[in-house]
Write an enzyme that holds these catalytic residues in place. Structure first.
Site, PDB file in Angstrom:
ATOM      1  N   ASP A 184       0.813  -1.217   0.000  1.00 21.19           N
ATOM      2  CA  ASP A 184       0.000   0.000   0.000  1.00 21.19           C
ATOM      3  C   ASP A 184       0.853   1.276   0.000  1.00 21.19           C
ATOM      4  O   ASP A 184       0.675   2.147   0.843  1.00 21.19           O
ATOM      5  CB  ASP A 184      -0.944   0.010   1.209  1.00 21.19           C
ATOM      6  CG  ASP A 184      -1.615  -1.320   1.450  1.00 21.19           C
ATOM      7  OD1 ASP A 184      -1.970  -1.989   0.459  1.00 21.19           O
ATOM      8  OD2 ASP A 184      -1.785  -1.707   2.620  1.00 21.19           O
ATOM      9  N   GLY A 227     -10.838  -8.607   8.125  1.00 21.17           N
ATOM     10  CA  GLY A 227     -12.187  -9.002   7.775  1.00 21.17           C
ATOM     11  C   GLY A 227     -13.298  -8.263   8.488  1.00 21.17           C
ATOM     12  O   GLY A 227     -14.460  -8.654   8.384  1.00 21.17           O
ATOM     13  N   ALA A 272     -14.104   2.042   6.700  1.00 25.16           N
ATOM     14  CA  ALA A 272     -13.284   3.254   6.807  1.00 25.16           C
ATOM     15  C   ALA A 272     -11.799   2.898   6.813  1.00 25.16           C
ATOM     16  O   ALA A 272     -11.109   2.979   7.839  1.00 25.16           O
ATOM     17  CB  ALA A 272     -13.664   4.035   8.057  1.00 25.16           C
ATOM     18  N   SER A 327     -13.414  -0.005   1.150  1.00 29.17           N
ATOM     19  CA  SER A 327     -12.960  -1.336   0.831  1.00 29.17           C
ATOM     20  C   SER A 327     -14.131  -2.299   0.951  1.00 29.17           C
ATOM     21  O   SER A 327     -14.776  -2.354   2.002  1.00 29.17           O
ATOM     22  CB  SER A 327     -11.852  -1.742   1.805  1.00 29.17           C
ATOM     23  OG  SER A 327     -11.473  -3.087   1.616  1.00 29.17           O
ATOM     24  N   PHE A 328     -14.408  -3.024  -0.141  1.00 26.37           N
ATOM     25  CA  PHE A 328     -15.445  -4.051  -0.144  1.00 26.37           C
ATOM     26  C   PHE A 328     -16.794  -3.481   0.309  1.00 26.37           C
ATOM     27  O   PHE A 328     -17.065  -2.304   0.107  1.00 26.37           O
ATOM     28  CB  PHE A 328     -15.006  -5.247   0.713  1.00 26.37           C
ATOM     29  CG  PHE A 328     -13.981  -6.115   0.013  1.00 26.37           C
ATOM     30  CD1 PHE A 328     -14.261  -7.433  -0.294  1.00 26.37           C
ATOM     31  CD2 PHE A 328     -12.742  -5.604  -0.349  1.00 26.37           C
ATOM     32  CE1 PHE A 328     -13.319  -8.238  -0.936  1.00 26.37           C
ATOM     33  CE2 PHE A 328     -11.805  -6.389  -0.988  1.00 26.37           C
ATOM     34  CZ  PHE A 328     -12.096  -7.708  -1.277  1.00 26.37           C
ATOM     35  N   GLU A 383     -11.397  -1.663  -3.760  1.00 26.74           N
ATOM     36  CA  GLU A 383     -10.823  -0.907  -2.643  1.00 26.74           C
ATOM     37  C   GLU A 383      -9.726   0.023  -3.157  1.00 26.74           C
ATOM     38  O   GLU A 383      -9.517   0.169  -4.364  1.00 26.74           O
ATOM     39  CB  GLU A 383     -10.273  -1.860  -1.577  1.00 26.74           C
ATOM     40  CG  GLU A 383      -9.208  -2.807  -2.045  1.00 26.74           C
ATOM     41  CD  GLU A 383      -8.816  -3.814  -0.965  1.00 26.74           C
ATOM     42  OE1 GLU A 383      -9.497  -3.903   0.065  1.00 26.74           O
ATOM     43  OE2 GLU A 383      -7.811  -4.518  -1.163  1.00 26.74           O
TER      44      GLU A 383
END
Length: 325
Positions: A38, A116, A154, A173-174, A211
Site C-alpha cells: 500500500d 475481515g 473506513a 474497501s469491499f 478498494e
C-alpha cells in the site's frame, strides 16, 4: 488493504506489543528492491518519501527513486489511544496511509482495522516536514465505520484537492464500495457532509472486491483509480487496477465505454504480467517535474510472491486515458 493473511497479522500483533520507536534488533538499511504494501509517495527538498503499511507505518527515502533507505523509526512514534477505543483488537499494525501537502503543512491519513471487519477508523496526523524522525501531531479520527451501522469500511484513505482548492477524502474497501466526503480547511469532515458512493463492483452482497481509491487530476478530468479483487495472498493474489474519470471530483466516474463506476464500470489499466508480477494493485499516481508516474505494490514472481514497490511511467492517449508502461 483488507485481506492481509491471518498468519501475517497474528505475527505482526505479537511483535507490535513490545514495539517502541526504535525496536530491538531493527536497523535502517539500504535496498534497490523496496518491500512494501500500500505505498504512497511524496517529495520534499529533493528527497522522495514512501510511506506504507507496517507497525507505526513504514518509511523509506531516496534521492533517485532507485536506491532506498528503509528507516527503523516508524512514522507514528506512538499510536493514539483513541484508535484502540474505536477499533477493538487494533494495536500497532497500521494500514494504507496517504499523505498530501496542504496550506503549508503535511497531512497523513492512515487506516486502523482488523482482518475481515468493518469496524475501522481513518486517523489523521500532521507535520511541518516529512523528514525522518519528524513528530507527527495527532489530529484525531477522520472517519469511523461500525459493524451493523455502516455498509462501508473506513480504510484506504486518499486525499484530493478539487479545482476550487477544497480538500476531499476518498476511502473504502469491499462492502458498499468506494466513498467520497468533503473536508474543511482543517482537513476534517466538513460540517453537514455525508459520504457518497462513487464506485463499486456490485450493488448487492458482501462480495464486492473493490478498494484502495486514488484520485489524480489531469487536464479537464479527475481520474479515479481503484483496485479490484484480492490482495495479500502472495502468489495467490489477484489484485488489478481499473480507472474511470469525471470532470468533477464528486463524479460520476465513467469508464472508456461510458459505464458508471457506481454500477460496476471501470477500465482495466494495470495488472500482473505473469512474468515479473503475479498481481499488482493499491495504486497511486503523481506528477514529479514534467513526468507522471504510477506506483503500486506488486507480488513478485521471482521472489515467490513477495510484495514490492512498482514504479511505471504514465502517459496519456489522444482521448485522455492513462497508459502505463
Amino acid at each position: 488493504m483488507r485481506n492481509t493473511l491471518i498468519a501475517m497479522l497474528a505475527l505482526a500483533s505479537v511483535a507490535a506489543v513490545a514495539q517502541d520507536r526504535k525496536p530491538h534488533g531493527r536497523h535502517s538499511f539500504t535496498t534497490d528492491t523496496l518491500m512494501v504494501h500500500d505505498p504512497v509517495m511524496a517529495v520534499e527538498d529533493g528527497v522522495y518519501h514512501v510511506f506504507s503499511t507496517g507497525n507505526g507505518l513504514q518509511h523509506a527515502t531516496s534521492a533517485d527513486r532507485r536506491t532506498w533507505t528503509v528507516h527503523a523509526e516508524p512514522v507514528l512514534d506512538s499510536i493514539p489511544r483513541w484508535t484502540h477505543d474505536s477499533v477493538p483488537g487494533f494495536r500497532r499494525h497500521v494500514w494504507a496511509p496517504d499523505v498530501i501537502r496542504y496550506r503549508g503543512r503535511w497531512w497523513m491519513a492512515y487506516s486502523c482495522s482488523t482482518f475481515g471487519k468493518r469496524t475501522s477508523a481513518i486517523g489523521l496526523a500532521s507535520s511541518t516536514t516529512l523528514a525522518v524522525g519528524a513528530r507527527w501531531r495527532d489530529e484525531g479520527p477522520l472517519v469511523c465505520s461500525r459493524e451493523g451501522r455502516d455498509n462501508w469500511n473506513a480504510i484506504d484513505p486518499n486525499f484530493v484537492i478539487d479545482e476550487n482548492g477544497r480538500p476531499w477524502l476518498a476511502y473504502g474497501s469491499f462492502w458498499g464500495g468506494i466513498q467520497l466526503v468533503g473536508l474543511d480547511s482543517t482537513m476534517h469532515v466538513a460540517a453537514g457532509a455525508r459520504p457518497q458512493t462513487i464506485a463499486r463492483r456490485t450493488t448487492t452482497g458482501r462480495a464486492n472486491p473493490i478498494e484502495a481509491p486514488f484520485i489524480f487530476r489531469h487536464g479537464d478530468y479527475f481520474y479515479l483509480f481503484v483496485s479490484w479483487d484480492y490482495c495479500c495472498r502472495g502468489m495467490e493474489s489477484t489484485y488489478r487496477v481499473a480507472v474511470g474519470r469525471s470532470k468533477t471530483v464528486a463524479g460520476p466516474y465513467l469508464d472508456k465505454d461510458g459505464r458508471d463506476m457506481r454500477d460496476g464500470g471501470g477500465t482495466l489499466v494495470f495488472e500482473g504480467d505473469k512474468r515479473e508480477f503475479e498481481a499488482a494493485g493499491h495504486s497511486a499516481a503523481y506528477r514529479f517535474g514534467d513526468s507522471d508516474i504510477f506506483i503500486c505494490h506488486g507480488y513478485s514472481i521471482p521472489r515467490g510472491g513477495a510484495s514490492i514497490l512498482v514504479q511505471r511511467p504514465m502517459a496519456w492517449t489522444e482521448d485522455g486515458w492513462p497508459k502505463i508502461f
